[in-house]
Design a protein around this motif. Structure first.
Motif, PDB file in Angstrom:
ATOM      1  N   LEU A 274       0.867  -1.165   0.000  1.00  0.00           N
ATOM      2  CA  LEU A 274       0.000   0.000   0.000  1.00  0.00           C
ATOM      3  C   LEU A 274       0.908   1.220   0.000  1.00  0.00           C
ATOM      4  CD1 LEU A 274      -2.799  -0.747   2.654  1.00  0.00           C
ATOM      5  CD2 LEU A 274      -2.913  -1.027   0.172  1.00  0.00           C
ATOM      6  N   ILE A 275       0.626   2.163  -0.881  1.00  0.00           N
ATOM      7  CA  ILE A 275       1.405   3.397  -0.940  1.00  0.00           C
ATOM      8  C   ILE A 275       0.490   4.539  -0.554  1.00  0.00           C
ATOM      9  CG2 ILE A 275       2.766   4.934  -2.398  1.00  0.00           C
ATOM     10  CD1 ILE A 275       3.433   2.529  -4.146  1.00  0.00           C
ATOM     11  N   VAL A 276       0.903   5.296   0.463  1.00  0.00           N
ATOM     12  CA  VAL A 276       0.107   6.407   0.968  1.00  0.00           C
ATOM     13  C   VAL A 276       0.838   7.702   0.644  1.00  0.00           C
ATOM     14  CG1 VAL A 276      -1.066   7.391   2.972  1.00  0.00           C
ATOM     15  CG2 VAL A 276      -0.620   4.928   2.877  1.00  0.00           C
ATOM     16  N   PHE A 277       0.129   8.634   0.034  1.00  0.00           N
ATOM     17  CA  PHE A 277       0.763   9.903  -0.316  1.00  0.00           C
ATOM     18  C   PHE A 277      -0.264  11.024  -0.263  1.00  0.00           C
ATOM     19  CE2 PHE A 277      -0.698   7.807  -4.125  1.00  0.00           C
ATOM     20  CZ  PHE A 277      -1.300   8.811  -4.881  1.00  0.00           C
ATOM     21  N   GLU A 278       0.248  12.235  -0.121  1.00  0.00           N
ATOM     22  CA  GLU A 278      -0.625  13.397  -0.108  1.00  0.00           C
ATOM     23  C   GLU A 278      -1.062  13.708  -1.515  1.00  0.00           C
ATOM     24  OE1 GLU A 278      -0.885  17.812   1.968  1.00  0.00           O
ATOM     25  OE2 GLU A 278       1.013  16.711   1.945  1.00  0.00           O
ATOM     26  N   GLU A 279      -2.364  13.916  -1.678  1.00  0.00           N
ATOM     27  CA  GLU A 279      -2.915  14.170  -3.003  1.00  0.00           C
ATOM     28  C   GLU A 279      -2.590  15.594  -3.427  1.00  0.00           C
ATOM     29  OE1 GLU A 279      -4.197  13.172  -6.389  1.00  0.00           O
ATOM     30  OE2 GLU A 279      -4.642  11.724  -4.818  1.00  0.00           O
ATOM     31  N   LYS A 280      -1.812  15.705  -4.456  1.00  0.00           N
ATOM     32  CA  LYS A 280      -1.463  17.019  -4.997  1.00  0.00           C
ATOM     33  C   LYS A 280      -1.917  17.064  -6.442  1.00  0.00           C
ATOM     34  CE  LYS A 280       2.673  17.326  -2.108  1.00  0.00           C
ATOM     35  NZ  LYS A 280       4.142  17.380  -2.099  1.00  0.00           N
ATOM     36  N   SER A 281      -2.547  18.146  -6.796  1.00  0.00           N
ATOM     37  CA  SER A 281      -3.005  18.253  -8.176  1.00  0.00           C
ATOM     38  C   SER A 281      -1.807  18.275  -9.101  1.00  0.00           C
ATOM     39  CB  SER A 281      -3.823  19.538  -8.356  1.00  0.00           C
ATOM     40  OG  SER A 281      -3.049  20.672  -8.037  1.00  0.00           O
ATOM     41  N   VAL A 282      -1.928  17.523 -10.200  1.00  0.00           N
ATOM     42  CA  VAL A 282      -0.841  17.478 -11.170  1.00  0.00           C
ATOM     43  C   VAL A 282      -0.636  18.871 -11.747  1.00  0.00           C
ATOM     44  CG1 VAL A 282      -0.058  16.493 -13.341  1.00  0.00           C
ATOM     45  CG2 VAL A 282      -1.345  15.089 -11.717  1.00  0.00           C
ATOM     46  N   SER A 283       0.610  19.309 -11.767  1.00  0.00           N
ATOM     47  CA  SER A 283       0.897  20.665 -12.227  1.00  0.00           C
ATOM     48  C   SER A 283       0.468  20.848 -13.678  1.00  0.00           C
ATOM     49  CB  SER A 283       2.397  20.944 -12.109  1.00  0.00           C
ATOM     50  OG  SER A 283       2.708  22.182 -12.682  1.00  0.00           O
ATOM     51  N   SER A 284      -0.252  21.937 -13.933  1.00  0.00           N
ATOM     52  CA  SER A 284      -0.648  22.251 -15.299  1.00  0.00           C
ATOM     53  C   SER A 284       0.334  23.227 -15.934  1.00  0.00           C
ATOM     54  CB  SER A 284      -2.057  22.874 -15.294  1.00  0.00           C
ATOM     55  OG  SER A 284      -2.066  24.053 -14.514  1.00  0.00           O
ATOM     56  N   ASN A 285       1.384  23.574 -15.198  1.00  0.00           N
ATOM     57  CA  ASN A 285       2.360  24.513 -15.729  1.00  0.00           C
ATOM     58  C   ASN A 285       3.147  23.894 -16.868  1.00  0.00           C
ATOM     59  OD1 ASN A 285       1.657  26.488 -13.909  1.00  0.00           O
ATOM     60  ND2 ASN A 285       3.174  25.858 -12.396  1.00  0.00           N
ATOM     61  N   ILE A 286       3.501  24.727 -17.818  1.00  0.00           N
ATOM     62  CA  ILE A 286       4.348  24.313 -18.934  1.00  0.00           C
ATOM     63  C   ILE A 286       5.624  25.143 -18.861  1.00  0.00           C
ATOM     64  CG2 ILE A 286       4.581  24.246 -21.449  1.00  0.00           C
ATOM     65  CD1 ILE A 286       1.559  23.900 -21.619  1.00  0.00           C
ATOM     66  N   PHE A 287       6.763  24.484 -18.990  1.00  0.00           N
ATOM     67  CA  PHE A 287       8.056  25.158 -18.907  1.00  0.00           C
ATOM     68  C   PHE A 287       8.713  25.102 -20.274  1.00  0.00           C
ATOM     69  CE2 PHE A 287       6.858  23.467 -14.834  1.00  0.00           C
ATOM     70  CZ  PHE A 287       7.109  24.505 -13.947  1.00  0.00           C
ATOM     71  N   TYR A 288       9.263  26.228 -20.699  1.00  0.00           N
ATOM     72  CA  TYR A 288       9.810  26.341 -22.059  1.00  0.00           C
ATOM     73  C   TYR A 288      11.336  26.437 -22.038  1.00  0.00           C
ATOM     74  CZ  TYR A 288       5.041  27.257 -23.603  1.00  0.00           C
ATOM     75  OH  TYR A 288       3.692  27.153 -23.871  1.00  0.00           O
ATOM     76  N   ILE A 289      11.934  25.819 -23.045  1.00  0.00           N
ATOM     77  CA  ILE A 289      13.372  25.959 -23.301  1.00  0.00           C
ATOM     78  C   ILE A 289      13.487  26.658 -24.649  1.00  0.00           C
ATOM     79  CG2 ILE A 289      15.578  24.764 -23.565  1.00  0.00           C
ATOM     80  CD1 ILE A 289      14.371  22.428 -21.997  1.00  0.00           C
ATOM     81  N   LYS A 290      13.950  27.906 -24.618  1.00  0.00           N
ATOM     82  CA  LYS A 290      13.897  28.742 -25.811  1.00  0.00           C
ATOM     83  C   LYS A 290      15.031  28.479 -26.798  1.00  0.00           C
ATOM     84  CE  LYS A 290      11.598  32.366 -23.172  1.00  0.00           C
ATOM     85  NZ  LYS A 290      11.690  33.755 -22.647  1.00  0.00           N
ATOM     86  N   SER A 291      16.158  27.982 -26.294  1.00  0.00           N
ATOM     87  CA  SER A 291      17.297  27.676 -27.166  1.00  0.00           C
ATOM     88  C   SER A 291      18.204  26.700 -26.438  1.00  0.00           C
ATOM     89  CB  SER A 291      18.067  28.946 -27.521  1.00  0.00           C
ATOM     90  OG  SER A 291      18.775  29.429 -26.372  1.00  0.00           O
ATOM     91  N   LYS A 292      19.250  26.229 -27.139  1.00  0.00           N
ATOM     92  CA  LYS A 292      20.148  25.265 -26.506  1.00  0.00           C
ATOM     93  C   LYS A 292      20.927  25.885 -25.343  1.00  0.00           C
ATOM     94  CE  LYS A 292      24.442  25.749 -29.171  1.00  0.00           C
ATOM     95  NZ  LYS A 292      25.224  26.128 -27.994  1.00  0.00           N
ATOM     96  N   ASP A 293      20.995  27.221 -25.322  1.00  0.00           N
ATOM     97  CA  ASP A 293      21.726  27.906 -24.250  1.00  0.00           C
ATOM     98  C   ASP A 293      20.840  28.222 -23.049  1.00  0.00           C
ATOM     99  OD1 ASP A 293      24.108  28.002 -25.783  1.00  0.00           O
ATOM    100  OD2 ASP A 293      23.295  29.699 -26.911  1.00  0.00           O
ATOM    101  N   ASP A 294      19.573  27.850 -23.151  1.00  0.00           N
ATOM    102  CA  ASP A 294      18.617  28.133 -22.073  1.00  0.00           C
ATOM    103  C   ASP A 294      18.606  26.947 -21.106  1.00  0.00           C
ATOM    104  OD1 ASP A 294      16.661  29.194 -20.533  1.00  0.00           O
ATOM    105  OD2 ASP A 294      15.046  29.000 -21.996  1.00  0.00           O
ATOM    106  N   VAL A 295      19.224  27.113 -19.943  1.00  0.00           N
ATOM    107  CA  VAL A 295      19.301  26.033 -18.951  1.00  0.00           C
ATOM    108  C   VAL A 295      18.039  26.067 -18.094  1.00  0.00           C
ATOM    109  CG1 VAL A 295      20.556  25.089 -16.977  1.00  0.00           C
ATOM    110  CG2 VAL A 295      21.810  26.115 -18.903  1.00  0.00           C
ATOM    111  N   LEU A 296      17.352  24.937 -17.999  1.00  0.00           N
ATOM    112  CA  LEU A 296      16.136  24.837 -17.206  1.00  0.00           C
ATOM    113  C   LEU A 296      16.491  24.366 -15.797  1.00  0.00           C
ATOM    114  CD1 LEU A 296      12.994  25.059 -17.613  1.00  0.00           C
ATOM    115  CD2 LEU A 296      13.009  22.580 -17.866  1.00  0.00           C
ATOM    116  N   SER A 297      16.054  25.116 -14.793  1.00  0.00           N
ATOM    117  CA  SER A 297      16.339  24.723 -13.406  1.00  0.00           C
ATOM    118  C   SER A 297      15.068  24.380 -12.626  1.00  0.00           C
ATOM    119  CB  SER A 297      17.084  25.847 -12.677  1.00  0.00           C
ATOM    120  OG  SER A 297      16.336  27.044 -12.699  1.00  0.00           O
ATOM    121  N   ILE A 298      13.919  24.818 -13.120  1.00  0.00           N
ATOM    122  CA  ILE A 298      12.629  24.524 -12.483  1.00  0.00           C
ATOM    123  C   ILE A 298      11.688  23.965 -13.546  1.00  0.00           C
ATOM    124  CG2 ILE A 298      10.629  25.516 -11.294  1.00  0.00           C
ATOM    125  CD1 ILE A 298      12.439  27.684 -10.214  1.00  0.00           C
ATOM    126  N   PRO A 299      10.999  22.893 -13.284  1.00  0.00           N
ATOM    127  CA  PRO A 299      10.887  22.089 -12.060  1.00  0.00           C
ATOM    128  C   PRO A 299      11.999  21.054 -11.911  1.00  0.00           C
ATOM    129  CG  PRO A 299       9.444  21.196 -13.704  1.00  0.00           C
ATOM    130  CD  PRO A 299      10.066  22.392 -14.334  1.00  0.00           C
TER     131      PRO A 299
END
Length: 451
Positions: free
Chosen positions: A318-343
């Motif tokens: 049995l796995i018990v976890f807090e129900e969190k709504s799945v994030s609807s946010n979209i994160f963009y990488i604009k170019s190869k030099d754009d480093v993504l740190s979040i999420p």
């Protein structure tokens, strides 16, 4: 209503000596620490205030004016303020908009008052470095609570009633009866105010106080002493039960990141294992043993939910976890030099003539096929891709099922999408074959997930 004692103003009484011994034994750390006294102006809290003064302990006073009784509430406040000024005691006063809180939160006056005062006490402790909050609950309060919980139906936790200590909240008068408190007040000239609402039988607690407890005391003049003995026996039983549950947890439970895993195979070694499971899951507000039995016997993938937590049946766990709504946010990488740190931390770098060794955190793609910006998102209904090394397409939902991902893993998986809508990578799991490097490519990119 103001009440002036007609006692003989004794300096010390038997109760003062008992109180001194009691707090030294039960709350030794509070004797040398800083304590905030919750003082309403009633006889119980004014006696507690006098006892702390007599013992010259390090304390301050906090008084809540809930503004529910008009001028009577203001006179309660004045009594407390005047006493503190006369005795050079630090005093915190707060006037609450209680009825506005009741309406906005849609709760009862009792719940509103409790939430308001304890939140305020907590903030005072943080701001002024008080280690403890002392309230004036006494033995009669304990008996009333027992009877209320008993009539409503409860387990052993409800029957043991009000704890002497709960986190930094201490209740040093719980061993003393209301009669003992009144005797002390009369013997020592304690002034207090009587809340007239306490005399009515409108509320259940007042019914217990005025209609039920007097009958029990009449039948048994030592009722409170007998009740206290019963309470001690219940607490001993509670300790034994807690030890048994702690052993069960040690054998069967595991914390994995932000979720709790319960090994059902190991739980089967315990007689009445469903009772143990109930004790564990009650902390997550699951209280139906029939529902727990049902989820344990169900097939993998079945869930049991409340408004905050989810239990997932995952094969033998049995796995018990807090129900969190799945994030609807979209994160963009604009170019190869754009480093993504979040999420997540992801970066793209150019590579040439390199041995392409992919792993779950690194993929290599044909840079000519990328269309910017790239998009990082969660799974959507109807998603499909072409798994690396395969010629046909596959639905992402089917891929998750084949990988035997739990619901939590599915919800926490990110998908890297090309600017034209094609999936490049199910991050950390499988790249899309359509973006693979071919021998004709002169410029290629390495995409790396840093965990």
């Amino acid at each position: 209503m103001f009440v002036e004692s007609t006692g003989n103003a004794k300096s010390f009484t038997a109760m003062l000596d008992q109180f001194k011994q009691h707090i030294a034994q039960k709350f030794p750390e509070s004797v040398s620490g800083k304590t905030l006294l919750a003082v309403s102006g009633g006889v119980d809290s004014m006696v507690l205030l006098n006892l702390y003064c007599a013992l010259k302990l390090d304390f301050a006073v906090a008084h809540c004016n809930f503004q529910l009784r008009g001028s009577e509430s203001d006179l309660d406040e004045k009594l407390v303020v005047d006493f503190c000024k006369k005795n050079h005691i630090s005093c915190f006063i707060e006037r609450f908009e209680t009825m506005r809180f009741v309406v906005s939160r849609k709760v009862s006056i009792q719940i509103a008052a409790r939430e308001l005062r304890y939140n305020w006490f907590k903030q005072i402790c943080i701001d002024h470095d008080y280690q403890f909050v002392a309230t004036a609950h006494h033995l009669d309060d304990q008996a009333e609570t027992f009877l209320i919980n008993f009539t409503r139906g409860t387990g052993i936790d409800g029957l043991v009633g009000i704890p002497e200590k709960n986190e930094n909240i201490i209740r040093p008068l719980l061993n003393f009866s209301r009669d003992e408190i009144l005797n002390y007040a009369n013997d020592n000239g304690v002034e207090w105010r009587e809340d007239q609402s306490n005399a009515t039988t409108k509320y259940l607690r007042n019914k217990m106080r005025h209609l039920v407890l007097p009958v029990l005391k009449e039948e048994n003049t030592e009722f409170l002493k007998s009740f206290q003995n019963t309470l001690n026996h219940l607490k001993q039983t509670q300790l034994l039960a807690n030890d048994a549950v702690a052993f069960f947890e040690k054998e069967c439970l595991k914390i994995n990141e932000d979720q709790l895993e319960i090994d059902l195979e190991k739980a089967e070694n315990f007689i009445n294992n469903k009772i143990y499971l109930l004790q564990v899951l009650k902390r997550f507000r699951f209280s139906s043993i029939s529902e727990i039995e049902k989820i344990c016997s169900s097939e993998a993938g079945k869930v049991l939910k409340n408004d905050q937590y989810t239990i997932l049946k995952d094969r033998k766990k049995l796995i018990v976890f807090e129900e969190k709504s799945v994030s609807s946010n979209i994160f963009y990488i604009k170019s190869k030099d754009d480093v993504l740190s979040i999420p997540i931390f992801m970066n793209i770098s150019e590579v040439e003539k390199e041995e392409f060794n992919s792993d779950k955190c690194t993929i290599f793609v044909n840079s000519n096929l990328l269309k910017w910006p790239l998009k990082l998102r969660r799974k959507q209904t109807g998603d499909y891709f072409q798994p690396f090394g395969m010629s046909g397409i596959k639905k992402v939902a089917k891929f998750f099922k084949d990988e035997k991902l739990s619901k939590i893993q599915k919800d926490n998986t990110w998908i890297l999408e090309n600017g034209d809508g094609k999936i490049i990578w199910i991050v950390g799991l499988r790249a899309d074959d359509r973006f693979k490097i071919t021998s004709n490519n002169q410029q290629n990119y390495k995409i790396t997930l840093n965990q």
